[in-house]
Design a protein around this motif. Structure first.
Motif, PDB file in Angstrom:
ATOM      1  N   HIS A 250       0.849  -1.192   0.000  1.00 34.30           N
ATOM      2  CA  HIS A 250       0.000   0.000   0.000  1.00 34.30           C
ATOM      3  C   HIS A 250       0.886   1.244   0.000  1.00 34.30           C
ATOM      4  O   HIS A 250       1.096   1.857   1.052  1.00 34.30           O
TER       5      HIS A 250
ATOM      6  N   ASN B  55       0.459   4.276  -1.243  1.00 40.15           N
ATOM      7  CA  ASN B  55      -0.177   5.594  -1.205  1.00 40.15           C
ATOM      8  C   ASN B  55      -1.147   5.712  -0.043  1.00 40.15           C
ATOM      9  O   ASN B  55      -1.709   4.728   0.427  1.00 40.15           O
TER      10      ASN B  55
ATOM     11  N   LYS C  68      -4.381   8.589   1.567  1.00 40.71           N
ATOM     12  CA  LYS C  68      -5.273   9.682   1.178  1.00 40.71           C
ATOM     13  C   LYS C  68      -4.576  11.011   1.405  1.00 40.71           C
ATOM     14  O   LYS C  68      -3.816  11.174   2.360  1.00 40.71           O
ATOM     15  N   CYS C  69      -4.852  11.940   0.539  1.00 38.86           N
ATOM     16  CA  CYS C  69      -4.293  13.283   0.686  1.00 38.86           C
ATOM     17  C   CYS C  69      -4.871  13.913   1.946  1.00 38.86           C
ATOM     18  O   CYS C  69      -6.093  13.892   2.171  1.00 38.86           O
TER      19      CYS C  69
ATOM     20  N   CYS D  25      -2.104  17.316  -4.032  1.00 37.34           N
ATOM     21  CA  CYS D  25      -2.062  16.016  -4.718  1.00 37.34           C
ATOM     22  C   CYS D  25      -2.336  16.140  -6.210  1.00 37.34           C
ATOM     23  O   CYS D  25      -2.405  15.143  -6.914  1.00 37.34           O
TER      24      CYS D  25
ATOM     25  N   ARG E 224      -5.429  14.115  -7.663  1.00 42.59           N
ATOM     26  CA  ARG E 224      -5.492  12.652  -7.642  1.00 42.59           C
ATOM     27  C   ARG E 224      -6.173  12.112  -6.382  1.00 42.59           C
ATOM     28  O   ARG E 224      -6.704  11.021  -6.387  1.00 42.59           O
TER      29      ARG E 224
ATOM     30  N   ILE F 251      -4.640  11.131  -3.724  1.00 44.60           N
ATOM     31  CA  ILE F 251      -3.701  10.286  -2.969  1.00 44.60           C
ATOM     32  C   ILE F 251      -2.317  10.915  -3.012  1.00 44.60           C
ATOM     33  O   ILE F 251      -1.986  11.690  -3.907  1.00 44.60           O
ATOM     34  N   GLN F 252      -1.525  10.580  -2.003  1.00 46.89           N
ATOM     35  CA  GLN F 252      -0.138  11.005  -1.918  1.00 46.89           C
ATOM     36  C   GLN F 252       0.703   9.817  -1.499  1.00 46.89           C
ATOM     37  O   GLN F 252       0.207   8.918  -0.808  1.00 46.89           O
ATOM     38  N   PRO F 253       1.984   9.794  -1.884  1.00 50.76           N
ATOM     39  CA  PRO F 253       2.840   8.698  -1.420  1.00 50.76           C
ATOM     40  C   PRO F 253       3.058   8.795   0.089  1.00 50.76           C
ATOM     41  O   PRO F 253       3.145   9.884   0.645  1.00 50.76           O
ATOM     42  N   ARG F 254       3.118   7.649   0.732  1.00 47.67           N
ATOM     43  CA  ARG F 254       3.369   7.608   2.171  1.00 47.67           C
ATOM     44  C   ARG F 254       4.792   8.074   2.465  1.00 47.67           C
ATOM     45  O   ARG F 254       5.677   8.010   1.612  1.00 47.67           O
TER      46      ARG F 254
ATOM     47  N   ARG G  20       7.529   5.582   1.864  1.00 49.76           N
ATOM     48  CA  ARG G  20       7.772   5.371   0.430  1.00 49.76           C
ATOM     49  C   ARG G  20       8.713   6.443  -0.097  1.00 49.76           C
ATOM     50  O   ARG G  20       9.587   6.181  -0.907  1.00 49.76           O
ATOM     51  N   LYS G  21       8.545   7.653   0.385  1.00 48.70           N
ATOM     52  CA  LYS G  21       9.436   8.741  -0.038  1.00 48.70           C
ATOM     53  C   LYS G  21      10.844   8.521   0.482  1.00 48.70           C
ATOM     54  O   LYS G  21      11.812   8.837  -0.188  1.00 48.70           O
TER      55      LYS G  21
END
Length: 118
Positions: free
Chosen positions: A71, A73, A75-76, A100, A103, A105-108, A111-112
Protein backbone atom coordinates in the motif's frame (compact mmCIF):
# COMPACT_ATOMS: atom_id res chain seq x y z
CA UNK A 1 19.58 -59.46 37.75
CA UNK A 2 19.85 -58.59 41.35
CA UNK A 3 19.34 -55.24 43.05
CA UNK A 4 23.06 -54.44 43.28
CA UNK A 5 23.45 -54.88 39.54
CA UNK A 6 20.45 -52.55 38.87
CA UNK A 7 21.98 -49.87 41.09
CA UNK A 8 25.34 -50.25 39.35
CA UNK A 9 23.66 -49.82 35.95
CA UNK A 10 21.82 -46.69 37.09
CA UNK A 11 24.99 -45.19 38.54
CA UNK A 12 26.88 -46.04 35.37
CA UNK A 13 29.53 -48.15 37.04
CA UNK A 14 28.37 -51.46 35.62
CA UNK A 15 30.36 -53.00 32.76
CA UNK A 16 28.73 -52.59 29.36
CA UNK A 17 28.50 -55.50 26.93
CA UNK A 18 29.23 -53.15 23.98
CA UNK A 19 32.72 -52.21 22.74
CA UNK A 20 34.04 -48.76 23.64
CA UNK A 21 33.83 -47.32 20.12
CA UNK A 22 30.11 -48.19 19.87
CA UNK A 23 29.44 -46.59 23.25
CA UNK A 24 31.38 -43.45 22.31
CA UNK A 25 29.48 -43.13 19.03
CA UNK A 26 26.17 -43.48 20.85
CA UNK A 27 27.13 -40.82 23.38
CA UNK A 28 28.24 -38.43 20.62
CA UNK A 29 24.93 -38.95 18.82
CA UNK A 30 23.01 -38.25 22.02
CA UNK A 31 24.97 -35.03 22.63
CA UNK A 32 24.38 -33.87 19.06
CA UNK A 33 20.67 -34.54 19.43
CA UNK A 34 20.55 -32.68 22.74
CA UNK A 35 22.31 -29.62 21.35
CA UNK A 36 19.98 -29.40 18.33
CA UNK A 37 16.77 -29.51 20.35
CA UNK A 38 16.85 -26.02 21.88
CA UNK A 39 13.48 -24.71 22.91
CA UNK A 40 12.25 -21.17 22.42
CA UNK A 41 12.92 -20.45 26.09
CA UNK A 42 16.54 -21.52 25.66
CA UNK A 43 16.94 -19.22 22.66
CA UNK A 44 15.34 -16.28 24.49
CA UNK A 45 17.59 -16.85 27.47
CA UNK A 46 20.65 -16.95 25.21
CA UNK A 47 19.93 -13.68 23.36
CA UNK A 48 18.81 -11.73 26.42
CA UNK A 49 16.42 -8.77 26.67
CA UNK A 50 18.48 -6.48 24.42
CA UNK A 51 18.62 -9.07 21.68
CA UNK A 52 14.88 -9.67 22.00
CA UNK A 53 14.18 -5.95 21.68
CA UNK A 54 16.41 -5.82 18.62
CA UNK A 55 14.60 -8.78 17.04
CA UNK A 56 11.21 -7.14 17.67
CA UNK A 57 12.39 -3.86 16.12
CA UNK A 58 13.72 -5.66 13.05
CA UNK A 59 10.44 -7.58 12.70
CA UNK A 60 8.42 -4.35 12.98
CA UNK A 61 10.61 -2.68 10.35
CA UNK A 62 10.21 -5.62 7.96
CA UNK A 63 6.43 -5.54 8.40
CA UNK A 64 6.41 -1.78 7.73
CA UNK A 65 8.42 -2.21 4.51
CA UNK A 66 6.06 -4.99 3.37
CA UNK A 67 3.12 -2.69 4.14
CA UNK A 68 4.76 0.07 2.07
CA UNK A 69 5.19 -2.25 -0.87
CA UNK A 70 1.57 -3.42 -0.70
CA UNK A 71 0.00 0.00 0.00
CA UNK A 72 2.37 2.74 -1.19
CA UNK A 73 -0.18 5.59 -1.21
CA UNK A 74 -2.35 7.27 1.42
CA UNK A 75 -5.27 9.68 1.18
CA UNK A 76 -4.29 13.28 0.69
CA UNK A 77 -4.49 15.06 4.03
CA UNK A 78 -5.38 18.39 2.51
CA UNK A 79 -8.43 17.39 0.42
CA UNK A 80 -9.24 14.20 2.42
CA UNK A 81 -8.96 12.06 -0.72
CA UNK A 82 -11.54 13.98 -2.77
CA UNK A 83 -8.98 15.46 -5.15
CA UNK A 84 -10.59 18.92 -5.14
CA UNK A 85 -11.16 21.90 -2.87
CA UNK A 86 -14.46 23.70 -2.46
CA UNK A 87 -14.58 27.47 -2.36
CA UNK A 88 -15.00 29.14 1.02
CA UNK A 89 -17.39 31.87 -0.13
CA UNK A 90 -19.01 30.10 -3.06
CA UNK A 91 -19.11 26.53 -1.79
CA UNK A 92 -20.30 25.15 -5.14
CA UNK A 93 -17.04 26.26 -6.79
CA UNK A 94 -14.30 23.63 -6.96
CA UNK A 95 -10.67 23.45 -8.01
CA UNK A 96 -8.15 20.62 -8.12
CA UNK A 97 -6.17 20.09 -4.94
CA UNK A 98 -2.78 21.76 -5.25
CA UNK A 99 -1.13 19.25 -2.91
CA UNK A 100 -2.06 16.02 -4.72
CA UNK A 101 -2.79 17.65 -8.11
CA UNK A 102 -6.35 16.34 -8.10
CA UNK A 103 -5.49 12.65 -7.64
CA UNK A 104 -6.70 12.37 -4.03
CA UNK A 105 -3.70 10.29 -2.97
CA UNK A 106 -0.14 11.00 -1.92
CA UNK A 107 2.84 8.70 -1.42
CA UNK A 108 3.37 7.61 2.17
CA UNK A 109 6.32 9.06 4.07
CA UNK A 110 8.17 5.72 4.18
CA UNK A 111 7.77 5.37 0.43
CA UNK A 112 9.44 8.74 -0.04
CA UNK A 113 12.30 7.77 2.29
CA UNK A 114 12.99 4.15 1.36
CA UNK A 115 11.84 3.90 -2.26
CA UNK A 116 13.22 6.98 -3.96
CA UNK A 117 11.51 7.50 -7.29
CA UNK A 118 12.63 9.84 -10.03
Amino acid sequence: MNLAHHIAVVLGTAPTPQPDHVTAAGQAANQATDSNTGTAADVLTAIGPTGMLLLLLIAAFVLYVVSLSLHPNAKCGRCKGAGRHHGSIFSYAQRPCSSCKGRGIQPRLGRKLFFKES
